[in-house]
Scaffold this motif. Structure first.
Motif, PDB file in Angstrom:
ATOM      1  N   VAL A   1      24.018  14.452   7.142  1.00 58.29           N
ATOM      2  CA  VAL A   1      25.172  14.681   8.078  1.00 58.29           C
ATOM      3  C   VAL A   1      24.971  15.517   8.839  1.00 58.29           C
ATOM      4  O   VAL A   1      24.992  16.894   8.436  1.00 58.29           O
ATOM      5  N   SER A   2      24.740  15.359   9.995  1.00 60.53           N
ATOM      6  CA  SER A   2      24.635  16.415  11.011  1.00 60.53           C
ATOM      7  C   SER A   2      25.948  16.809  11.935  1.00 60.53           C
ATOM      8  O   SER A   2      26.600  15.915  12.447  1.00 60.53           O
ATOM      9  N   ILE A   3      26.558  18.019  11.655  1.00 57.99           N
ATOM     10  CA  ILE A   3      27.616  18.340  12.378  1.00 57.99           C
ATOM     11  C   ILE A   3      27.557  19.483  13.210  1.00 57.99           C
ATOM     12  O   ILE A   3      26.875  20.472  13.020  1.00 57.99           O
ATOM     13  N   GLY A   4      28.024  19.291  14.483  1.00 60.06           N
ATOM     14  CA  GLY A   4      27.897  20.193  15.696  1.00 60.06           C
ATOM     15  C   GLY A   4      29.205  20.922  15.871  1.00 60.06           C
ATOM     16  O   GLY A   4      30.320  20.079  15.802  1.00 60.06           O
ATOM     17  N   ILE A   5      29.059  22.219  15.843  1.00 63.19           N
ATOM     18  CA  ILE A   5      30.294  22.888  15.794  1.00 63.19           C
ATOM     19  C   ILE A   5      30.263  24.086  17.092  1.00 63.19           C
ATOM     20  O   ILE A   5      29.212  24.342  17.596  1.00 63.19           O
ATOM     21  N   ASP A   6      31.411  24.045  17.736  1.00 66.16           N
ATOM     22  CA  ASP A   6      31.346  25.161  18.805  1.00 66.16           C
ATOM     23  C   ASP A   6      32.620  25.811  18.872  1.00 66.16           C
ATOM     24  O   ASP A   6      33.602  25.645  18.269  1.00 66.16           O
ATOM     25  N   ALA A   7      32.713  26.907  19.831  1.00 62.08           N
ATOM     26  CA  ALA A   7      34.203  27.563  20.049  1.00 62.08           C
ATOM     27  C   ALA A   7      34.949  26.661  21.177  1.00 62.08           C
ATOM     28  O   ALA A   7      34.439  26.195  21.943  1.00 62.08           O
ATOM     29  N   PRO A   8      36.189  26.621  20.561  1.00 65.10           N
ATOM     30  CA  PRO A   8      37.089  25.700  21.413  1.00 65.10           C
ATOM     31  C   PRO A   8      37.232  26.371  22.928  1.00 65.10           C
ATOM     32  O   PRO A   8      37.394  27.744  22.830  1.00 65.10           O
ATOM     33  N   GLU A   9      37.417  25.614  23.864  1.00 66.44           N
ATOM     34  CA  GLU A   9      37.659  26.103  25.292  1.00 66.44           C
ATOM     35  C   GLU A   9      39.280  26.403  25.534  1.00 66.44           C
ATOM     36  O   GLU A   9      39.923  25.799  24.780  1.00 66.44           O
ATOM     37  N   GLU A  10      39.328  27.631  26.271  1.00 63.33           N
ATOM     38  CA  GLU A  10      40.777  27.973  26.108  1.00 63.33           C
ATOM     39  C   GLU A  10      41.785  26.741  26.949  1.00 63.33           C
ATOM     40  O   GLU A  10      41.351  26.289  27.877  1.00 63.33           O
TER      41      GLU A  10
END
Length: 212
Positions: free
Chosen positions: A69-78
């Motif tokens: 299970v590949s999960i991409g995470i990132d910082a939410p945009e304002e």
């Protein structure tokens, strides 16, 4: 946990924390390896070929299927909206689900203590790990993330061409489990069948393989 609260105790037991099991999760013969990335592709380090081939589950528990299970995470945009989360928030939400589903306070406390100790082991090889009681309000752990994508790859699919133990048989002087490499899995292997995209679809598919 949301879809199968009747299996809550079994789901918690399927996870043993960092470095204590051959699989991240093992449910009724279904192995689950979870990999995360900050990138847009499902590119991950593989620590030994057993992480990508069926048959290396828990001792005494035959493994019939394996999902990466590949999960991409990132910082939410304002101002972008959408679901955001923090590590303390995720831990709290899991504990709330357990407390609501378990009638016995003693059983809940035992399960919660075990779970929090398993969470604490992550990162402990490089420091003290994450102690939920002591660190939940630390600024570091207040960092917000969003889930960019979820892709559940059925590693039993012959269309997935990654290095496996059988490829190393001819190299008798090489320990197959010592071989580490990176996989770069495509967004589509076989249409919408593999990988299964999205958290809901992924968990539903895996649960279906585990419990029918």
């Amino acid at each position: 946990l949301d879809r199968h609260p009747e299996h809550l105790v079994e789901i918690f037991a399927s996870w043993e924390g960092y470095g204590r099991s051959a699989r991240d999760f093992h449910l009724q013969g279904v192995g689950i390896e979870v990999k995360t990335t900050r990138g847009s592709r499902s590119r991950h380090r593989v620590q030994g070929v057993r992480q990508v081939e069926i048959g290396h589950g828990r001792p005494g528990h035959p493994e019939s299927a394996l999902y990466l299970v590949s999960i991409g995470i990132d910082a939410p945009e304002e101002g972008a909206g959408g679901h955001e989360w923090t590590l303390p928030g995720v831990v709290d939400s899991i504990l709330l689900r357990a407390e609501a589903a378990i009638a016995s306070p003693d059983e809940y406390r035992s399960l919660a203590a075990r779970f929090l100790e398993q969470v604490r082991t992550y990162g402990s090889a490089f420091g003290e790990g994450y102690d939920h009681h002591e660190m939940r309000n630390h600024v570091l752990f207040g960092t917000r993330f969003r889930t960019a994508f979820v892709r559940a790859y059925d590693m039993g699919d012959p269309a997935i061409t990654v290095l496996r133990g059988s490829d190393l048989v001819a190299f008798g002087m090489v320990d197959p489990q010592s071989v580490e490499y990176a996989v770069d899995l495509p967004e589509y292997v076989q249409g919408d069948v593999n990988p299964v995209a999205g958290m809901t679809a992924a968990t539903t598919t895996i649960a279906g393989r585990a419990w029918g």
